[in-house]
Write a protein that holds these residues in place. Structure first.
Motif, PDB file in Angstrom:
ATOM      1  N   LYS A 106      -5.522  18.619  13.615  1.00  7.49           N
ATOM      2  CA  LYS A 106      -5.250  19.602  14.621  1.00  7.49           C
ATOM      3  C   LYS A 106      -4.228  20.553  13.994  1.00  7.49           C
ATOM      4  CE  LYS A 106      -7.434  17.049  17.840  1.00  7.49           C
ATOM      5  NZ  LYS A 106      -8.789  17.384  18.112  1.00  7.49           N
ATOM      6  N   HIS A 107      -4.334  21.681  13.961  1.00  6.01           N
ATOM      7  CA  HIS A 107      -3.313  22.756  13.631  1.00  6.01           C
ATOM      8  C   HIS A 107      -2.127  22.550  14.821  1.00  6.01           C
ATOM      9  CE1 HIS A 107      -6.457  24.808  11.513  1.00  6.01           C
ATOM     10  NE2 HIS A 107      -7.116  24.868  12.537  1.00  6.01           N
ATOM     11  N   VAL A 108      -0.896  22.832  14.329  1.00  6.47           N
ATOM     12  CA  VAL A 108       0.352  22.755  15.123  1.00  6.47           C
ATOM     13  C   VAL A 108       1.222  23.891  15.088  1.00  6.47           C
ATOM     14  CG1 VAL A 108       2.384  20.998  15.653  1.00  6.47           C
ATOM     15  CG2 VAL A 108       0.111  20.364  14.446  1.00  6.47           C
ATOM     16  N   LEU A 109       1.553  24.239  16.461  1.00  4.85           N
ATOM     17  CA  LEU A 109       2.578  25.075  16.817  1.00  4.85           C
ATOM     18  C   LEU A 109       4.002  24.321  17.098  1.00  4.85           C
ATOM     19  CD1 LEU A 109       3.658  28.234  16.811  1.00  4.85           C
ATOM     20  CD2 LEU A 109       3.021  27.737  19.262  1.00  4.85           C
ATOM     21  N   LEU A 110       4.845  24.395  16.288  1.00  3.13           N
ATOM     22  CA  LEU A 110       5.744  23.359  16.193  1.00  3.13           C
ATOM     23  C   LEU A 110       7.502  23.882  16.701  1.00  3.13           C
ATOM     24  CD1 LEU A 110       6.983  20.732  15.508  1.00  3.13           C
ATOM     25  CD2 LEU A 110       7.399  21.182  13.175  1.00  3.13           C
ATOM     26  N   GLU A 111       7.889  23.614  17.731  1.00  2.00           N
ATOM     27  CA  GLU A 111       8.999  23.995  18.019  1.00  2.00           C
ATOM     28  C   GLU A 111      10.313  24.044  17.002  1.00  2.00           C
ATOM     29  OE1 GLU A 111      10.534  26.448  20.200  1.00  2.00           O
ATOM     30  OE2 GLU A 111       8.521  26.652  21.141  1.00  2.00           O
ATOM     31  N   LYS A 112      11.247  24.756  17.088  1.00  2.79           N
ATOM     32  CA  LYS A 112      12.325  24.745  16.047  1.00  2.79           C
ATOM     33  C   LYS A 112      13.508  24.059  16.534  1.00  2.79           C
ATOM     34  CE  LYS A 112      12.220  28.193  18.117  1.00  2.79           C
ATOM     35  NZ  LYS A 112      12.051  28.565  19.594  1.00  2.79           N
ATOM     36  N   VAL A 167      26.022  36.874  12.109  1.00  2.00           N
ATOM     37  CA  VAL A 167      24.981  36.549  12.740  1.00  2.00           C
ATOM     38  C   VAL A 167      25.764  35.428  13.988  1.00  2.00           C
ATOM     39  CG1 VAL A 167      22.866  35.595  13.643  1.00  2.00           C
ATOM     40  CG2 VAL A 167      23.402  36.443  11.220  1.00  2.00           C
ATOM     41  N   ALA A 168      25.527  36.001  15.156  1.00  2.00           N
ATOM     42  CA  ALA A 168      26.267  35.264  16.320  1.00  2.00           C
ATOM     43  C   ALA A 168      25.458  34.893  17.393  1.00  2.00           C
ATOM     44  CB  ALA A 168      27.542  35.898  16.782  1.00  2.00           C
ATOM     45  N   GLY A 188      18.915  14.444  17.904  1.00  2.00           N
ATOM     46  CA  GLY A 188      18.876  15.483  16.788  1.00  2.00           C
ATOM     47  C   GLY A 188      19.725  16.786  17.693  1.00  2.00           C
ATOM     48  N   GLY A 189      20.884  16.432  18.736  1.00  2.00           N
ATOM     49  CA  GLY A 189      21.510  17.263  19.239  1.00  2.00           C
ATOM     50  C   GLY A 189      22.597  18.114  18.642  1.00  2.00           C
ATOM     51  N   GLY A 190      23.078  19.139  19.092  1.00  2.00           N
ATOM     52  CA  GLY A 190      24.457  19.817  18.565  1.00  2.00           C
ATOM     53  C   GLY A 190      23.963  21.225  18.427  1.00  2.00           C
ATOM     54  N   SER A 191      24.991  22.365  18.328  1.00  2.00           N
ATOM     55  CA  SER A 191      24.966  23.686  18.321  1.00  2.00           C
ATOM     56  C   SER A 191      24.025  24.237  17.209  1.00  2.00           C
ATOM     57  CB  SER A 191      26.459  24.279  18.771  1.00  2.00           C
ATOM     58  OG  SER A 191      26.269  25.555  18.629  1.00  2.00           O
ATOM     59  N   THR A 192      24.619  23.528  16.073  1.00  2.00           N
ATOM     60  CA  THR A 192      23.817  23.830  14.635  1.00  2.00           C
ATOM     61  C   THR A 192      22.566  23.678  14.756  1.00  2.00           C
ATOM     62  OG1 THR A 192      25.881  22.891  13.767  1.00  2.00           O
ATOM     63  CG2 THR A 192      24.122  23.748  12.205  1.00  2.00           C
ATOM     64  N   MET A 193      22.019  22.512  15.383  1.00  2.00           N
ATOM     65  CA  MET A 193      20.504  22.549  15.464  1.00  2.00           C
ATOM     66  C   MET A 193      19.795  23.436  16.509  1.00  2.00           C
ATOM     67  SD  MET A 193      19.547  20.048  13.476  1.00  2.00           S
ATOM     68  CE  MET A 193      18.157  18.970  14.261  1.00  2.00           C
ATOM     69  N   ASP A 194      20.499  23.738  17.414  1.00  2.00           N
ATOM     70  CA  ASP A 194      19.940  24.471  18.489  1.00  2.00           C
ATOM     71  C   ASP A 194      20.124  26.140  18.379  1.00  2.00           C
ATOM     72  OD1 ASP A 194      19.703  25.611  21.577  1.00  2.00           O
ATOM     73  OD2 ASP A 194      18.650  23.831  21.535  1.00  2.00           O
ATOM     74  N   PRO A 195      21.311  26.802  18.873  1.00  2.00           N
ATOM     75  CA  PRO A 195      21.414  28.177  18.640  1.00  2.00           C
ATOM     76  C   PRO A 195      21.619  28.554  16.967  1.00  2.00           C
ATOM     77  CG  PRO A 195      23.245  27.300  19.824  1.00  2.00           C
ATOM     78  CD  PRO A 195      22.204  26.623  19.711  1.00  2.00           C
ATOM     79  N   GLY A 196      22.295  27.340  16.305  1.00  2.00           N
ATOM     80  CA  GLY A 196      22.605  27.381  15.032  1.00  2.00           C
ATOM     81  C   GLY A 196      21.350  27.855  13.894  1.00  2.00           C
ATOM     82  N   CYS A 197      20.214  27.167  14.248  1.00  2.00           N
ATOM     83  CA  CYS A 197      19.219  27.115  13.510  1.00  2.00           C
ATOM     84  C   CYS A 197      18.552  28.535  13.483  1.00  2.00           C
ATOM     85  CB  CYS A 197      18.105  26.117  13.980  1.00  2.00           C
ATOM     86  SG  CYS A 197      17.132  26.568  15.469  1.00  2.00           S
ATOM     87  N   TYR A 198      18.793  29.409  14.762  1.00  2.00           N
ATOM     88  CA  TYR A 198      18.499  30.786  14.685  1.00  2.00           C
ATOM     89  C   TYR A 198      19.428  31.630  13.661  1.00  2.00           C
ATOM     90  CZ  TYR A 198      15.284  30.400  18.698  1.00  2.00           C
ATOM     91  OH  TYR A 198      14.198  30.332  19.418  1.00  2.00           O
ATOM     92  N   VAL A 200      21.307  30.716  11.019  1.00  2.00           N
ATOM     93  CA  VAL A 200      20.837  30.333   9.748  1.00  2.00           C
ATOM     94  C   VAL A 200      19.530  31.138   9.447  1.00  2.00           C
ATOM     95  CG1 VAL A 200      20.061  28.539   8.200  1.00  2.00           C
ATOM     96  CG2 VAL A 200      21.897  28.272   9.681  1.00  2.00           C
ATOM     97  N   ASN A 201      18.388  31.059  10.221  1.00  2.00           N
ATOM     98  CA  ASN A 201      17.133  31.820   9.875  1.00  2.00           C
ATOM     99  C   ASN A 201      17.352  33.243   9.630  1.00  2.00           C
ATOM    100  OD1 ASN A 201      14.259  32.798  10.665  1.00  2.00           O
ATOM    101  ND2 ASN A 201      14.106  30.651   9.875  1.00  2.00           N
ATOM    102  N   VAL A 202      17.955  34.010  10.899  1.00  2.00           N
ATOM    103  CA  VAL A 202      18.422  35.262  10.656  1.00  2.00           C
ATOM    104  C   VAL A 202      19.256  35.756   9.506  1.00  2.00           C
ATOM    105  CG1 VAL A 202      19.553  37.359  11.704  1.00  2.00           C
ATOM    106  CG2 VAL A 202      18.447  35.729  13.079  1.00  2.00           C
ATOM    107  N   LEU A 203      19.977  35.057   9.011  1.00  2.00           N
ATOM    108  CA  LEU A 203      20.840  35.186   7.927  1.00  2.00           C
ATOM    109  C   LEU A 203      19.794  35.314   6.642  1.00  2.00           C
ATOM    110  CD1 LEU A 203      23.578  35.463   6.460  1.00  2.00           C
ATOM    111  CD2 LEU A 203      23.564  33.087   6.318  1.00  2.00           C
ATOM    112  N   ARG A 204      19.289  34.079   6.506  1.00  2.00           N
ATOM    113  CA  ARG A 204      18.224  34.116   5.272  1.00  2.00           C
ATOM    114  C   ARG A 204      17.122  35.241   5.414  1.00  2.00           C
ATOM    115  NH1 ARG A 204      15.363  30.093   5.993  1.00  2.00           N
ATOM    116  NH2 ARG A 204      14.587  30.153   4.059  1.00  2.00           N
ATOM    117  N   TYR A 205      16.760  35.433   6.690  1.00  2.00           N
ATOM    118  CA  TYR A 205      15.704  36.592   6.565  1.00  2.00           C
ATOM    119  C   TYR A 205      16.086  37.911   6.200  1.00  2.00           C
ATOM    120  CZ  TYR A 205      12.140  39.668   8.777  1.00  2.00           C
ATOM    121  OH  TYR A 205      11.083  40.565   8.909  1.00  2.00           O
TER     122      TYR A 205
END
Length: 380
Positions: A106-112, A167-168, A188-198, A200-205
């Motif tokens: 199966k192909h997979v659409l995977l949440e972040k 980025v905030a 896998g909880g924590g702010s870095t994992m939840d809003p924080g992953c965004y 990091v992604n925005v910064l890198r993008y």
């Protein structure tokens, strides 16, 4: 105001789409959703136990043709030959059930975030490549015209070279209540994992080809002084060094305190890029389909405000399309062998998780626990 009301109306009442033509060479894709997650209706049409009654109710409410329940429900869905694609929003089960879905063809659409460890993300994409399957980490904002417009402004060199990116992303206290899975270290909880992953992604993008080189500072604040939360962060500020002399600042908070203890704070949803010859800022990079604005301030020239809700005929999309709709169109295009408007490459996902781990290492909280699941090629 009229534009906002119009977008809200069509988001809630989307026009009927044309059915695939009978002589089309492309197969209609059947999606399966693991669990009855709250995000699923928005993405695909809270993670739940494999409960047959809830699965059936969720299926009926959101137009799914089948439901799978009981202890074998997830695997039954994967084993169903009529299912082509799996949407995986399960907490801390991303790695296990994505690997099982890929193993089932199966192909997979995977949440972040895709996994809790960068090495697990690498395993996912390695298996997908070996089976010629598509996996996409669902950073839906990346598919919307708004953030792409900001990137285009930066790449045009109108404002000169990038010097600093801030980025905030925050949420008011009470958004994730006590007992929420986002406060669980094991899940896998924590702010870095939840809003924080965004963040990091925005910064890198937006930094484009200038990749991070080091985490300079990181100071996580624990969710609670109670022992079970000592490695779960409710808030973190971090600074990163990137190539070409770029400096990045990140701020994430899953529980921003109320003003005077009673007034909820307005969430921060901004990305600001300071360049040699001016700045550009986007408000609401996360869900720009509802409302956003891009402020461009060239040095010595009048500032301007832009908005970007569609690609204006250059690529498909309507002003009322949500970030999830743009994402789904790209995902389906990729599966069907068409060129998507934009895409998140596997290395992008792997690197994002790598830098999340680097931030956790710097602040002393450490990476989230690895999955206990071990993939075997002969697994059934």
């Amino acid at each position: 105001m009229f534009g906002l009301l119009s977008r809200l109306y069509y988001m809630s009442n989307p026009p009927k789409t044309h059915q695939a033509q009978a002589n089309s060479p492309l197969k209609t894709l059947n999606f399966g959703c693991l669990g009855a997650a709250k995000i699923a209706p928005g993405v695909l049409i809270d993670p739940s136990p494999r409960d047959a009654k809830r699965a059936k109710k969720f299926a009926e409410e959101h137009g799914f043709q089948k439901s799978y329940g009981g202890d074998t429900g997830y695997q039954d869905m994967i084993d169903d030959p009529e299912v082509d694609v799996i949407y995986n929003p399960l907490p801390n089960l991303h790695f296990e059930w994505t690997m099982k879905a890929l193993n089932g063809g199966k192909h997979v659409l995977l949440e972040k975030p895709a996994t809790d460890r960068a090495e697990e993300a690498a395993q996912i994409f390695s298996l997908a490549a070996s089976k010629n399957l598509v996996v996409l980490e669902a950073f839906h904002y990346r598919f919307h015209p708004a953030i792409q417009r900001v990137k285009a402004i930066l790449e045009s060199k109108e404002l000169g070279a990038i010097k600093n990116i801030t980025v905030a992303l925050t949420a008011p206290a009470g958004t994730a209540k006590d007992g929420d899975i986002r406060w669980s270290y094991e899940l896998g909880g924590g702010s870095t994992m939840d809003p924080g992953c965004y963040t990091v992604n925005v910064l890198r993008y937006l930094a484009s080809s200038s990749s991070p080189t080091a985490v300079l500072t990181a100071f996580a604040v624990p969710y609670s002084p109670r022992p079970q939360h000592k490695k779960v962060d409710k808030m973190f500020p971090a600074t990163l060094a990137l190539e070409n002399g770029i400096f990045g600042e990140l701020h994430s908070n899953l529980s921003e305190p109320k003003l005077f203890g009673i007034i909820p704070r307005i969430p921060k949803l901004t990305a600001t890029v300071r360049c040699e010859s001016g700045t550009v800022e986007i408000f609401n990079f996360l869900i720009p389909s509802y409302y956003h604005y891009i402020t461009v301030a060239p040095s010595g020239k009048p500032r301007r405000v832009e908005k970007s809700y569609s690609f204006h005929g250059v690529a498909k999309g309507e002003d009322w399309w949500t970030t999830y709709r743009f994402q789904m169109e790209a995902f389906v295009d990729k599966i069907q062998g068409r060129t998507p408007q934009t895409w998140l490459e596997p290395q992008d996902t792997i690197d994002n998780m790598k830098w999340i781990e680097e931030i956790y290492a710097k602040d002393g909280f450490g990476s989230r626990p690895p999955s206990k699941y071990v993939y075997r090629e002969d697994e059934k």
